[in-house]
Motif scaffolding. Structure first.
Motif, PDB file in Angstrom:
ATOM      1  N   GLY A  52       0.835  -1.204   0.000  1.00 54.70           N
ATOM      2  CA  GLY A  52       0.000   0.000   0.000  1.00 54.70           C
ATOM      3  C   GLY A  52       0.865   1.246   0.000  1.00 54.70           C
ATOM      4  O   GLY A  52       0.555   2.227  -0.675  1.00 54.70           O
ATOM      5  N   GLY A  53       1.977   1.190   0.751  1.00 52.93           N
ATOM      6  CA  GLY A  53       2.886   2.333   0.810  1.00 52.93           C
ATOM      7  C   GLY A  53       3.495   2.640  -0.542  1.00 52.93           C
ATOM      8  O   GLY A  53       3.580   3.794  -0.955  1.00 52.93           O
ATOM      9  N   SER A  54       3.897   1.579  -1.256  1.00 46.81           N
ATOM     10  CA  SER A  54       4.475   1.832  -2.583  1.00 46.81           C
ATOM     11  C   SER A  54       3.420   2.411  -3.512  1.00 46.81           C
ATOM     12  O   SER A  54       3.714   3.282  -4.331  1.00 46.81           O
ATOM     13  CB  SER A  54       5.006   0.548  -3.232  1.00 46.81           C
ATOM     14  OG  SER A  54       5.476  -0.329  -2.284  1.00 46.81           O
ATOM     15  N   ALA A  92       3.136  10.111  -1.916  1.00 54.47           N
ATOM     16  CA  ALA A  92       3.003  10.115  -0.458  1.00 54.47           C
ATOM     17  C   ALA A  92       3.612   8.848   0.112  1.00 54.47           C
ATOM     18  O   ALA A  92       2.996   7.792   0.094  1.00 54.47           O
ATOM     19  CB  ALA A  92       1.524  10.202  -0.075  1.00 54.47           C
ATOM     20  N   PRO A  93       4.843   8.942   0.646  1.00 50.61           N
ATOM     21  CA  PRO A  93       5.518   7.743   1.121  1.00 50.61           C
ATOM     22  C   PRO A  93       4.996   7.280   2.478  1.00 50.61           C
ATOM     23  O   PRO A  93       4.534   8.083   3.277  1.00 50.61           O
ATOM     24  CB  PRO A  93       6.973   8.194   1.261  1.00 50.61           C
ATOM     25  CG  PRO A  93       6.888   9.647   1.501  1.00 50.61           C
ATOM     26  CD  PRO A  93       5.660  10.143   0.806  1.00 50.61           C
ATOM     27  N   GLY A  94       5.060   5.978   2.712  1.00 48.81           N
ATOM     28  CA  GLY A  94       4.610   5.432   3.983  1.00 48.81           C
ATOM     29  C   GLY A  94       5.757   4.983   4.860  1.00 48.81           C
ATOM     30  O   GLY A  94       5.573   4.680   6.020  1.00 48.81           O
ATOM     31  N   GLU A  95       6.952   4.877   4.339  1.00 50.11           N
ATOM     32  CA  GLU A  95       8.102   4.454   5.127  1.00 50.11           C
ATOM     33  C   GLU A  95       9.359   4.935   4.412  1.00 50.11           C
ATOM     34  O   GLU A  95       9.294   5.384   3.270  1.00 50.11           O
ATOM     35  CB  GLU A  95       8.122   2.930   5.244  1.00 50.11           C
ATOM     36  CG  GLU A  95       8.006   2.305   3.875  1.00 50.11           C
ATOM     37  CD  GLU A  95       8.262   0.824   3.863  1.00 50.11           C
ATOM     38  OE1 GLU A  95       8.951   0.325   4.755  1.00 50.11           O
ATOM     39  OE2 GLU A  95       7.785   0.182   2.929  1.00 50.11           O
ATOM     40  N   VAL A 134      12.305   6.661  -1.690  1.00 47.72           N
ATOM     41  CA  VAL A 134      13.057   6.530  -2.933  1.00 47.72           C
ATOM     42  C   VAL A 134      12.118   6.218  -4.085  1.00 47.72           C
ATOM     43  O   VAL A 134      12.285   6.733  -5.188  1.00 47.72           O
ATOM     44  CB  VAL A 134      14.119   5.428  -2.781  1.00 47.72           C
ATOM     45  CG1 VAL A 134      15.027   5.408  -3.979  1.00 47.72           C
ATOM     46  CG2 VAL A 134      14.913   5.630  -1.514  1.00 47.72           C
ATOM     47  N   THR A 135      11.107   5.394  -3.799  1.00 44.47           N
ATOM     48  CA  THR A 135      10.149   5.030  -4.843  1.00 44.47           C
ATOM     49  C   THR A 135       9.419   6.255  -5.382  1.00 44.47           C
ATOM     50  O   THR A 135       9.121   6.341  -6.570  1.00 44.47           O
ATOM     51  CB  THR A 135       9.128   4.031  -4.280  1.00 44.47           C
ATOM     52  OG1 THR A 135       9.835   2.998  -3.626  1.00 44.47           O
ATOM     53  CG2 THR A 135       8.262   3.472  -5.368  1.00 44.47           C
ATOM     54  N   CYS A 136       9.135   7.199  -4.476  1.00 41.99           N
ATOM     55  CA  CYS A 136       8.421   8.416  -4.875  1.00 41.99           C
ATOM     56  C   CYS A 136       9.095   9.104  -6.050  1.00 41.99           C
ATOM     57  O   CYS A 136       8.437   9.577  -6.959  1.00 41.99           O
ATOM     58  CB  CYS A 136       8.418   9.424  -3.741  1.00 41.99           C
ATOM     59  SG  CYS A 136       7.193   9.115  -2.503  1.00 41.99           S
ATOM     60  N   LEU A 152      12.172   3.735 -14.886  1.00 40.40           N
ATOM     61  CA  LEU A 152      11.547   2.538 -14.326  1.00 40.40           C
ATOM     62  C   LEU A 152      12.508   1.809 -13.391  1.00 40.40           C
ATOM     63  O   LEU A 152      12.116   1.261 -12.370  1.00 40.40           O
ATOM     64  CB  LEU A 152      11.107   1.631 -15.469  1.00 40.40           C
ATOM     65  CG  LEU A 152       9.943   0.687 -15.162  1.00 40.40           C
ATOM     66  CD1 LEU A 152       8.762   1.453 -14.599  1.00 40.40           C
ATOM     67  CD2 LEU A 152       9.533  -0.067 -16.412  1.00 40.40           C
ATOM     68  N   LYS A 153      13.782   1.826 -13.756  1.00 35.69           N
ATOM     69  CA  LYS A 153      14.771   1.151 -12.917  1.00 35.69           C
ATOM     70  C   LYS A 153      14.865   1.787 -11.539  1.00 35.69           C
ATOM     71  O   LYS A 153      15.219   1.130 -10.576  1.00 35.69           O
ATOM     72  CB  LYS A 153      16.145   1.222 -13.571  1.00 35.69           C
ATOM     73  CG  LYS A 153      16.289   0.289 -14.743  1.00 35.69           C
ATOM     74  CD  LYS A 153      17.655   0.452 -15.360  1.00 35.69           C
ATOM     75  CE  LYS A 153      17.804  -0.462 -16.558  1.00 35.69           C
ATOM     76  NZ  LYS A 153      19.025  -0.146 -17.284  1.00 35.69           N
ATOM     77  N   GLY A 154      14.561   3.071 -11.467  1.00 41.57           N
ATOM     78  CA  GLY A 154      14.602   3.776 -10.189  1.00 41.57           C
ATOM     79  C   GLY A 154      13.472   3.362  -9.262  1.00 41.57           C
ATOM     80  O   GLY A 154      13.453   3.715  -8.096  1.00 41.57           O
TER      81      GLY A 154
END
Lengths: 152, 338, 499
Positions: free
Chosen positions: C76-78, C86-89, C94-96, C298-300
């Motif tokens: 859910g966080g991702s 909106a990051p969850g952890e 980094v995913t953001c 996408l790799k990021g």
């Protein structure tokens, strides 16, 4: 002179002032009364020095040419400001008035500020979300959200 | 324009709420000695994050009270972390005065935060309902350590206070630190020169001990049971008045046995807000007394190796007066407060 | 390989796939996702908040349900990181960075799918490593002591500077401000209170999630409210699923991310936080098009998401062999164990093998379950971003506020989110990257603590950082991370001249 400063140079100046204030406050921290190899003020002072050096770097490379037309001149600040104001109201009334009222208000007024005119959608949505989330959290997930006036 | 109107309405709402809440607090309860069963949920506040010791205590109490129907209303647990319990204490005293729907769990930091000046509020502002159980501190070394007794550690510290690295899982001036330094000062160690390394959790502390970064750990008995059982940690002493019953630590000597006439008790208690209505207080005291004697509660205590030391509110209050004086003297002796 | 380990794992798997346990993990995963999509609620908070759900179930089933919640919340966080910024952890910060850019380009589906698949691959590899190599790897966990952690934090900070584009000095200033913010609160080594200005809520410092939510999610919302075009633009959702091309492109990143995650996950306490950055930094430096990073590479997304999950799986190794929980979630799960009478510690495995391997297996089943449950949901989730902006933006506000408030019941945290939102908006206007700031809020206190613990160990002798081979090794890698981008830039210039 000052009039010709770019935004970057102003930021660098602010950052310089901040780093000095931060460093002085760090130096004034009370010393530990027992044995401490590295006391609490050491790291903040180190960071303050880094901040000072970096700000100086930015200050030097930022020019003081004629300020150009900002690429952000076309931004319309008004709706953003109003939304922030609503958010502040939300935070202030969350505990005293309760989650349901605060959320309803925000979700009913927020879209209007941003130009949404279909009340027929936004008002029911606000009611359903405010009440639904409240019931879900307080009754099923056992995570208490503020009840506010509904507890009286 | 419309916006302003809404803002005004909201503001008016706030004012009304605050007034209403204020009036509600003023209302006098029928001041009889009758115990009064609650009709609305009672929230237990854990003054720290989920998963912490306080949180575990709060959830265990809520679980037994509701499952055994000692209390018939729901009992959710609310986490209000911050400043070793300071934030929750302020909330309790400032916002919940006279309230009958809140309880809070605390342990010695309740006394410490007041003594070291982090908050002006103290345990005296709360309504003690009961002491629930106690935990004790344990001093231990790695299994291959050259130290085989607490005496050897203390002798080394007397010779050179910097020669032995002491670690604990809480900040200086808090329980792990106080317990060890209390014992050390009794043995004549110059405790002001002894460095203490604090770690964020019992897990990090153990990793540091196993990896040789520190020589001695001072931490709660519960945190070390797993490592003791596996034989990674050699226990030197516990701070309880007599030997603990848990078979895993039954052979560990008490401080008294190793020649230090002191005990250090990490109590956990449950409190109501200031001026809690008498009826509710009586009801909850009775319910918690029943809980403390129930098999379910005793089973939970055994699991976590908590020593059940139930005490009802009035006795608990007197106990706290003594403890507060004791902790104050200790902190002054260590030069941590004036 | 130890056959008994495999038998035990298979036995655990058997337990985990019993119908009632499958149901439990499915419910857990769904509820966990539902809570995890609240901005600001990470896996730790989600598990903690939802513990009461498991009351009344049998211990094993309850445990399995919590495993589902854990994975659900992580997923859910991702999802919110990618769709709403909106990051969850810490991992999803980094995913953001690239995930949200992809979503804005209409490739949210690709990003979500790659995140799910990458997590799954990393989880699978992690469990295999766990079974094959746990005992020899356990020595690594204790080889990392305060001096090594200090070196590791330096490495992570260096990696974090690669998260922004633009002038290096601005990224460094961001980072330095983050370090300042990180010093707010009570100092754990001496108990000294720093920079709280008498506000008791600040004694525990400023939660980085609060800062991340403000700087990423709210600043984005504020930006869209003032950018006249943003409110009316609708995003053309291109691919509801990742294409084969997407998968082929990101497979390498997934595998490298898994490896990095598993390696760092072996270190109790630091793996989950550091591995996504390191993975991101590595991907950016290996890439033929480093300029795409930060603009929607996408790799990021694939690398850090895999690293995150690999670290979560490998975190079982120190737990399994030494009884050291590798992350706060793991510690929390162990706390929940205790509620059922299981003593966490080095003997956990030998005394309670069914329960332990049941947990490992159900973590794995939870992973599979999420892939099955969520892949069909991807197109639906990806549509969220298509909700008319005037409705969506206030919703993001409200959900962020609920998430932050539910964790700690503090209105001060809400003010902070709002404040960081405004700060983020201005940082965006003046081209200061927010990533390094958020990261140094997390890493700064860890670094300071490790440094002071290490110096206390050595009685103040700084040589301790260069006398220990592991610490030196990590520092060398950090230096390489600094130098390689410069060298590459040099090479590029050369080749351009040659051409």
């Amino acid at each position: 002179m000052l009039k010709n400063w770019t935004a970057e140079r102003w930021i660098a100046t602010g950052s310089l002032v901040f780093s000095v204030a931060y460093g002085i406050a760090g130096w004034n921290l009370p010393r530990f009364t027992m044995a401490a190899v590295v006391d609490a003020h050491v790291f903040p002072i180190f960071v303050a020095c880094c901040q000072f050096a970096l700000s100086l770097w930015l200050w030097v490379i930022s020019g003081s040419e004629e300020p150009q037309q900002s690429p952000y001149a076309h931004l319309q600040l008004r709706p953003g400001l109003f939304l922030l104001l609503m958010a502040a109201v939300f935070i202030e009334i969350l505990e005293p008035a309760g989650f349901i009222i605060a959320t309803f208000l925000f979700l009913a007024v927020g879209p209007y500020i941003l130009g949404w005119r279909k009340w027929i959608i936004s008002i029911p949505l606000a009611v359903v979300l405010a009440v639904g989330i409240f019931l879900l959290f307080n009754n099923y997930l056992m995570v208490p959200l503020p009840e506010g006036i509904f507890s009286l | 324009m419309r916006l302003k109107k809404y803002g005004l309405i909201a503001l008016l709402l706030v004012v009304t709420m605050v007034l209403a809440a204020g009036c509600g607090g003023e209302k006098k309860e029928a001041a009889s000695g009758e115990s009064k069963a609650p009709t609305k949920p009672i929230t237990i506040i854990a003054p720290n994050g989920a998963g912490s010791g306080w949180d575990l205590t709060a959830r265990s109490v809520a679980q037994v009270l509701t499952e055994k129907k000692f209390v018939t209303v729901p009992m959710p647990v609310e986490n209000r972390a911050g400043g070793g319990g300071v934030v929750a204490l302020s909330h309790m005293v400032e916002n919940l005065k006279g309230n009958d729907q809140n309880l809070i769990v605390y342990s010695p930091p309740l006394l410490l935060v007041n003594l070291n000046g982090q908050t002006k509020y103290s345990y005296k502002d709360l309504t003690p309902i009961a002491r629930l159980f106690s935990d004790y501190e344990l001093f231990g070394v790695y299994k291959d350590s050259k130290f085989h007794s607490l005496d050897e550690v203390m002798d080394a510290l007397k010779k050179d206070p910097k020669s032995v690295k002491i670690g604990g899982a809480s900040a200086p001036g808090s329980m792990d630190h106080l317990a060890f330094m209390m014992a050390a000062s009794k043995k004549g160690v110059n405790i002001k020169e002894v460095p203490y390394i604090s770690f964020q959790s019992g897990g990090e502390l153990t990793a540091a001990l196993l990896g040789g970064s520190i020589d001695v750990i001072s931490t709660s008995v519960g945190d070390t049971l797993g490592q003791l059982e596996a034989g990674n940690v050699r226990a030197l002493a516990v701070t309880s008045p007599e030997r603990l019953k848990d078979p895993r630590v039954a052979n560990v000597p008490t401080l008294k046995e190793v020649g230090i006439d002191e005990t250090f008790e990490v109590w956990r208690g449950i409190f109501g807000p200031p001026n809690m209505p008498e009826g509710t207080k009586k009801y909850l005291t009775e319910a918690i007394e029943k809980m403390a004697k129930s098999d379910e509660w005793l089973a939970i205590c055994k699991k976590y190796s908590w020593v059940p030391t139930y005490q009802p509110g009035d006795q608990f209050g007197k106990y706290l007066d003594d403890q507060n004086k004791l902790m104050g003297d200790l902190l002054r002796g260590m030069n941590l407060i004036k | 390989m130890d056959t008994s380990t495999l038998t035990m794992f298979l036995h655990g798997l058997q337990v985990a796939v019993q119908p009632e346990n499958l149901l439990a993990v499915a419910i857990g995963a769904i509820v966990g996702t539902a809570i995890g999509v609240l901005p600001g609620v990470g896996p730790v908070s989600a598990v903690a908040l939802l513990v009461p759900l498991s009351f009344g179930l049998s211990p094993t089933t309850a445990l399995i349900m919590m495993a589902g919640v854990y994975y659900g919340a992580m997923y859910g966080g991702s999802t919110t990181s990618i769709l709403l910024n909106a990051p969850g952890e810490s991992a999803s910060v980094v995913t953001c960075i690239d995930g949200h850019k992809l979503a804005l380009k209409g490739r949210g589906g690709s990003a979500l799918g790659v995140a799910a698949i990458g997590s799954f691959i990393a989880g699978t590899l992690g469990v295999i490593v766990l079974m094959l190599l746990a005992p020899p790897l356990s020595r690594m966990a204790i080889a990392f002591q305060p001096p090594e952690y200090f070196a590791l934090m330096i490495l992570a900070l260096v990696a974090a500077t690669t998260m922004g584009e633009g002038k290096l000095v601005k990224a460094l200033i961001s980072m330095s401000i983050g370090l300042c913010i990180g010093t707010v609160g009570q100092d754990i080594q001496t108990g000294t209170i720093r920079y709280t200005f008498g506000v008791s809520e600040l004694l525990d410092g400023i939660d980085f999630l609060v800062a991340a939510l403000g700087l990423f999610a709210l600043s984005e919302v504020i930006w869209e409210t003032v950018e006249p075009n943003a409110l009316v633009t609708r995003i053309n959702v291109k691919s509801p699923y990742p294409t084969l091309q997407d998968l082929k492109e990101s497979m390498g990143a997934m595998l490298r991310g898994s490896g990095i995650g598993i390696f760092f996950g072996l270190l109790p306490g630091a793996g989950l936080i550091t591995s996504p950055f390191v993975s991101y930094s590595v991907e950016k430096q290996l890439s033929k098009h480093p300029e795409e990073f930060g603009q929607g590479a996408l790799k990021g997304v694939a690398g850090p998401e895999s690293a995150n999950n690999g670290a979560a799986s490998a975190g079982f190794v120190p737990l399994l062999t030494l009884g050291l929980p590798g992350s706060s979630t793991m510690a929390l799960l162990l706390g929940i164990f205790m509620m059922w009478g299981v003593q966490p510690g080095p003997l956990l495995i030998s005394q309670n093998p069914e329960m332990f391997w049941g947990l490992v297996a159900s973590m794995y089943v939870g992973n599979v379950m999420l892939l099955i449950l969520n892949l069909p949901m991807v197109p639906l989730f990806a549509k969220i971003i298509d909700i008319p902006k005037p409705l969506l933006l206030p919703l993001i506000f409200v959900f962020s506020f609920i998430g932050v408030f539910a964790v700690n019941n503090s209105t001060l945290d809400l003010w902070l989110v709002l404040g960081f939102g405004v700060l983020g908006f201005f940082m965006r206007i003046y081209d200061f990257p927010a990533g390094p700031l958020v990261m140094s809020i997390v890493l700064g206190p860890l670094m300071e603590r490790a440094m002071r613990q290490a110096l206390t160990m050595s009685n103040g002798d700084p040589l301790i950082f260069v006398e220990r081979p592991v610490a030196v090794g990590v520092l060398v890698v950090a230096v390489l991370f600094l130098i390689i981008p410069l060298l590459r830039r040099g090479n590029k210039d050369n080749s351009e001249i040659m051409a």
